[in-house]
Design an enzyme around this catalytic site. Structure first.
Site, PDB file in Angstrom:
ATOM      1  CG  HIS A 171      -0.215   0.143   2.489  1.00  0.00           C
ATOM      2  ND1 HIS A 171       0.199   1.232   3.148  1.00  0.00           N
ATOM      3  CD2 HIS A 171      -0.352  -0.940   3.416  1.00  0.00           C
ATOM      4  CE1 HIS A 171       0.774   1.039   4.229  1.00  0.00           C
ATOM      5  NE2 HIS A 171       0.628  -0.290   4.362  1.00  0.00           N
ATOM      6  CB  CYS A 187       1.438  -3.733   5.428  1.00  0.00           C
ATOM      7  SG  CYS A 187      -0.232  -4.580   5.861  1.00  0.00           S
TER       8      CYS A 187
END
Length: 218
Positions: A171, A187
Site C-alpha cells: 500500500h 505490510c
C-alpha cells in the site's frame, strides 16, 4: 494550529516547486513537526477522488527511487518479489530485468514471508487496524475512511492465500520518511506516487513472493 490534513490539502492544486535544500538528516522522522512534515511535499498530481501530494525525493536516498535493474530470480513476468532485508520490491519484467521500488517493511518481529497473490485492489482504500494492532495500542482508531490521512495511502493491494485474506497489504503511505526502514506492522509500503505506478502495472491475481533471509518459506 496547522494540521497535517491541512498541509496535505494545501498541496492539492499547488504547482510543483523546485527541490528544497533541506536534507532528511535535518528532519525528525520519528515525530516530525508540522513544519518538517510540510517540507516533504512539493506539489500535487491529479487523481480521483483526491489529488495526490508529491514527495520531494531530494530528501530521500536516491537508490529508493523506482528504476529498471537486472534481475535473474526466475519468477515469471508480472510476478512481484518483496525482499524484506533489502527493503526493495521487484516487479519482474521477464526480459532479465525488473522494476525495483524502495519500500518500508515490518518492524522486527512483525515481518512476514511467504507466497501469496493479490486478491483484490483498491483506490484510496478504507483502513481498520488488526486485532493485534489494537491489542498493542488500544488507542488506535477502529476505522479510517479513504483519504489523504489514511494509513494505506492512495492504493492498496490485498495479499491472499487461497480463500484467506492474510491481512498483509502492499500500500501507499503518508509517511514518506518511513520508506527504506523497518516501521510497519508487517505490510509493505511505498510512496503514494510509486504505489500508483505499481498498481497500474500489476493485475489482481498476480503472485507475490515475500522473502526474508533469502527465503520465502517459513
Amino acid at each position: 494550529m496547522t494540521t497535517r490534513r491541512a498541509i496535505l490539502a494545501a498541496m492539492v492544486g499547488a504547482p510543483v516547486a523546485a527541490c528544497q535544500n533541506m536534507r532528511s538528516a535535518e528532519l525528525n522522522p520519528a515525530n516530525p513537526s508540522d513544519a518538517d512534515f510540510a517540507r516533504w511535499y512539493i506539489g500535487s498530481v491529479r487523481d480521483e477522488p483526491y489529488d495526490m501530494p508529491l514527495v520531494d525525493r531530494s530528501l530521500m536516498d536516491p537508490d529508493l527511487a523506482p528504476r529498471i535493474v537486472a534481475y535473474s530470480g526466475g519468477q515469471r513476468a508480472g510476478n512481484v518479489v518483496v525482499d524484506i532485508d533489502e527493503r526493495r520490491l521487484y516487479l519482474v519484467q521477464g526480459d532479465g530485468t525488473a522494476k525495483r521500488y524502495g519500500v518500508g517493511v515490518g518492524k522486527q518481529g512483525f515481518s512476514w514471508r511467504g507466497t501469496a497473490f493479490i486478491g483484490r485492489k483498491a483506490k484510496w482504500p478504507n483502513w481498520s487496524p488488526t486485532s493485534v494492532m489494537v491489542r498493542i495500542n488500544p488507542k488506535l482508531v477502529r476505522y479510517a475512511a479513504g483519504g489523504l490521512e489514511n494509513p494505506l495511502g492512495a492504493r492498496a493491494m490485498y495479499l491472499h492465500q487461497g480463500s484467506r485474506d492474510t491481512l498483509f497489504r502492499i500500500h501507499g503511505t503518508n509517511e514518506p520518511w518511513s520508506i527504506g526502514k523497518q516501521v510497519s506492522s508487517g505490510c509493505i509500503r511505498l510512496l503514494n506516487e510509486d504505489v500508483v505506478d505499481l498498481y497500474e502495472r500489476v493485475p489482481a491475481g498476480a503472485t507475490v513472493y515475500v522473502r526474508r533471509s533469502g527465503r520465502t518459506s517459513a
